[in-house]
Design an enzyme around this catalytic site. Structure first.
Site, mmCIF file in Angstrom:
data_model
loop_
_atom_site.group_PDB
_atom_site.id
_atom_site.type_symbol
_atom_site.label_atom_id
_atom_site.label_comp_id
_atom_site.label_asym_id
_atom_site.label_seq_id
_atom_site.Cartn_x
_atom_site.Cartn_y
_atom_site.Cartn_z
ATOM 1 N N ASP A 72 6.881 7.423 -9.036
ATOM 2 C CA ASP A 72 5.719 6.537 -9.007
ATOM 3 C C ASP A 72 4.431 7.348 -8.821
ATOM 4 O O ASP A 72 4.285 8.421 -9.419
ATOM 5 C CB ASP A 72 5.880 5.513 -7.882
ATOM 6 C CG ASP A 72 5.298 4.155 -8.215
ATOM 7 O OD1 ASP A 72 4.054 4.049 -8.201
ATOM 8 O OD2 ASP A 72 6.071 3.225 -8.476
ATOM 9 N N HIS A 112 0.484 2.475 -4.953
ATOM 10 C CA HIS A 112 1.582 1.772 -5.615
ATOM 11 C C HIS A 112 2.948 2.286 -5.171
ATOM 12 O O HIS A 112 3.853 1.507 -4.836
ATOM 13 C CB HIS A 112 1.432 1.900 -7.136
ATOM 14 C CG HIS A 112 2.334 1.006 -7.921
ATOM 15 N ND1 HIS A 112 3.562 1.418 -8.391
ATOM 16 C CD2 HIS A 112 2.194 -0.277 -8.327
ATOM 17 C CE1 HIS A 112 4.135 0.429 -9.065
ATOM 18 N NE2 HIS A 112 3.325 -0.615 -9.037
ATOM 19 N N SER A 256 6.802 -4.970 -9.994
ATOM 20 C CA SER A 256 6.892 -3.675 -9.325
ATOM 21 C C SER A 256 7.505 -3.801 -7.939
ATOM 22 O O SER A 256 8.153 -2.867 -7.451
ATOM 23 C CB SER A 256 5.501 -3.050 -9.187
ATOM 24 O OG SER A 256 5.037 -2.555 -10.412
#
Length: 302
Positions: A72, A112, A256
Site C-alpha cells: 500500500d 491509506h 479498501s
C-alpha cells in the site's frame, strides 16, 4: 481404524511443502510428477473440514504466528492501533535503474496503508505485519512498482497479502495474473479489494485471489459470501473507524477497508489451522459466512 489428521505441534520446525525447493525430476516421469513406485508420497498434515463453523474456524485464535504483508502507501508503525511493524520496505530505483525493494522508516505519508493495517490488527491483534510501500500519494503509483512490491511479498513467503488497490491498465493484467497464480501455488493468499467504481481493474477480478467488496453493517466480524462474483465476499466497509497518521483516528468508507476485515479473519483461521492451503482457506471463508446455509436449512448463528 480411522484417524483424525492433526496439526503439528510445531509447524515451523521444518519448512512446509510450499516453501521448499522444487522436487528433483524423476527420469521417465513427466514434469511435476512423482514416482510413487520409488518414493512414497509425503504425508501432509491437514485440518479436517467436517462440521465447519466459526468456533472451529477461529475460536480462541488471535492471529499469532501469521505473517501479513500490506502492499500500500506504507504503514505508520508507531500508531497505537498498529503497535509496531515486523519490517517496512519501499520500491525504489536501483543503481542500474531497475526497481528494487529497500528497507525504509515505518511511516505513511498519506494514511491509506495505516488505515488498512489498523483494520487487520483490530480483527487479529496477534498478527505480524510488514509494510510494502508501492503508492506515493495514496492514489497514484506505477504498475511496475505494484508488480515489484507484490513479487517481493510472494517470494518472501508471507501467509497473507492485503491489496487494497488495483490497476485499470490492461497492459499489467498478464504479469499480475502470473503473480497471483504464483502466490496461490506457494500458499500465499492474496486478499484484494474490489474497485470502488464499476470499472474493470486488476487483480481483484482474478479467481486465485479472495476478492472483497463492502457491506454497510457495523459489526466487523459480519461478512457474506456473494453468489454472483467477481467480488466473492462482502465485509464491513462503510464508516469504518481506522487509524490515521499522527496517532489519529478517522472514519472512512470504501472497499479498501472491507478487504482487511477479511484479511484479519483469514489470519485468525490460519493462526488456528496453519497448514491450510488457499483453496481450503477460501472454502472455510465460504462455509463460515453469515449467509451460508447448511444442508438442513439452518443458517450460522452469530
Amino acid at each position: 481404524m480411522s484417524t483424525t489428521p492433526t496439526t503439528p505441534t510445531s509447524p515451523t520446525s521444518t519448512p512446509p511443502p510450499w516453501r521448499r525447493e522444487v522436487r528433483a525430476h524423476f527420469p521417465g516421469v513427466p514434469a511435476w510428477g512423482l514416482a510413487t513406485t520409488r518414493a512414497a508420497p509425503e504425508s501432509f498434515d491437514i485440518s479436517p473440514l467436517a462440521e465447519v463453523d466459526r468456533e472451529w474456524a477461529w475460536g480462541g485464535a488471535d492471529g499469532s504466528g501469521v505473517r501479513v504483508c500490506v502492499v500500500d502507501t506504507g504503514v505508520e508503525g508507531s500508531h497505537p492501533r498498529i503497535g509496531g511493524l515486523k519490517r517496512a520496505v519501499e520500491v525504489v530505483r536501483g543503481e542500474d535503474g531497475g526497481l528494487v525493494l529497500a528497507d525504509c522508516d515505518p511511516v505513511d505519508p498519506t494514511g491509506h496503508g495505516t488505515a488498512c493495517a489498523s483494520v487487520i490488527k483490530s480483527v487479529a491483534p496477534g498478527v505480524s505485519i510488514t509494510s510494502v510501500r508501492v503508492l506515493t500519494d495514496g492514489k497514484a503509483g506505477t504498475g511496475d512498482a505494484l508488480l515489484a512490491g507484490l513479487a517481493w511479498a510472494i517470494d518472501e513467503g508471507y501467509d497473507l497479502v492485503n491489496l487494497s488497490l488495483s490497476t485499470t491498465r490492461s497492459g499489467f493484467r498478464e504479469a499480475l495474473h502470473e503473480l497471483t497464480d504464483r502466490a496461490y501455488f506457494r500458499r500465499c493468499l492474496l486478499i484484494a479489494a474490489a474497485h470502488n467504481m464499476p470499472v474493470l481493474s486488476f487483480p481483484w477480478m482474478f479467481s486465485s485471489v479472495v476478492s472483497v467488496a463492502s457491506h454497510d453493517e457495523a459489526d466487523p466480524m459480519t461478512y457474506y459470501y456473494n453468489p454472483a462474483p467477481p467480488a466473492e465476499f462482502h465485509a464491513r466497509g462503510v464508516k469504518v473507524p481506522v487509524a490515521w497518521p499522527g496517532g489519529r483516528e478517522i472514519r472512512s468508507t470504501g472497499n479498501s477497508f472491507a478487504a482487511p476485515h477479511i484479511t484479519g479473519i483469514c489470519a485468525l483461521i490460519l493462526s488456528k489451522h496453519p497448514f491450510l492451503t488457499p483453496f481450503q482457506l477460501k472454502t472455510i471463508l465460504y462455509l463460515a459466512a453469515d449467509n451460508t446455509t447448511r444442508p438442513h436449512g439452518e443458517t450460522h448463528v452469530r
